[in-house]
Design a protein around this motif. Sequence first.
Motif, short mmCIF file in Angstrom:
data_model
loop_
_atom_site.label_atom_id
_atom_site.label_comp_id
_atom_site.label_asym_id
_atom_site.label_seq_id
_atom_site.Cartn_x
_atom_site.Cartn_y
_atom_site.Cartn_z
N LEU A 209 0.83 -1.20 0.00
CA LEU A 209 0.00 0.00 0.00
C LEU A 209 0.86 1.25 0.00
O LEU A 209 1.91 1.32 0.64
CB LEU A 209 -0.89 -0.02 1.25
N GLY A 210 0.39 2.26 -0.72
CA GLY A 210 1.07 3.55 -0.70
C GLY A 210 0.47 4.48 -1.73
O GLY A 210 -0.18 4.05 -2.68
N PRO A 211 0.67 5.78 -1.56
CA PRO A 211 0.17 6.73 -2.55
C PRO A 211 0.80 6.50 -3.91
O PRO A 211 1.86 5.89 -4.02
CB PRO A 211 0.61 8.10 -1.97
N ASN A 212 0.15 6.97 -4.95
CA ASN A 212 0.74 6.89 -6.28
C ASN A 212 2.10 7.59 -6.28
O ASN A 212 2.25 8.67 -5.71
CB ASN A 212 -0.17 7.55 -7.32
N GLY A 213 3.09 6.97 -6.91
CA GLY A 213 4.42 7.54 -6.95
C GLY A 213 5.29 7.19 -5.77
O GLY A 213 6.40 7.73 -5.63
#
Length: 313
Positions: free
Chosen positions: A37-41
């Motif tokens: 999981l993680g933000p885009n980029g």
Amino acid sequence: MASLAIQTHGLTKVFGKQAVVGGIDLAVPSGTVFGFLGPNGSGKTTTIRMLLGLAAASSGEINLLDGVMPRDARAVLPRVGALVEGPAIYPFLSGRANLQRFDAADRHTSPSTRNARVDAALERVGLGHAATKRAHAYSLGMKQRLGIANALLAPRELLILDEPTNGLDPQGTREVRNLIKSLSDDGTTIFVSSHLLAEVEQMCSMVAVMSAGRLVAQGTLDELRSEGIARVRVTTPDHVEARRVLAGLGLDTETHGRDDVVTAELSVPGLLPETVNAALVRADVRVRGFETSGASLEDRFVALTGEGFDVAG
């Protein structure tokens, strides 16, 4: 200790002077549905490309299904199915013809069972009814499912899916979620990359959180929740006095559209909910409701990354 389907040590990828992935240590137990999981980029796709040998690591070690990557790629990758950065399809071929061509390019598959395996993969992802339709007429969600079908053409011990619910409507998202669950029930390890918090919560038992190329958390969902900060919610007509009491305890208060509801994070070490309630009562605050809750995953992830997440599909 459970065996690991994926393990990395100090995995790093540098472009120019920028570390896109900075020394991460992943540990994905076999048989789990593991959310990445993680933000885009944040470095998720670059990490996946290194795991699969599609990009060379600048430094670090990768073990995939007990093989060292990329050295053992020929032995390991036939046991791995993957969907990375969306499906690459031939738009003027049918869904069935696309899978037949993909399968023919795999030197490990048998031509004699090709048609049966293609049809089984299409049915499993809910595209049997559209098998003869040309792929350019597929919706984005149907194309995504076709890419997953390609990853399922042969039995897989590990399935790596990069944003598998991207572009899907709610029904398609539910179908992919159920598919992932059924594959996990059959013993397949599923590694799912996503920026959608709600999807990860519903599909995964363990997660790792990326932020700006770094691994900032890893463990079970319950472990991540337990590391967050609990909250109190007070319902009272004496909201001004309630805020004064909470401020006196060192807490920052919030309101959410109702003057009679005051919330605060229990951010002071050792401060218990019952202590907060007792302080309100001593100050003659009329407490009509008092609730406590653990930190939400959304709060925890924002605290870890400093960025917001999409929380719905």
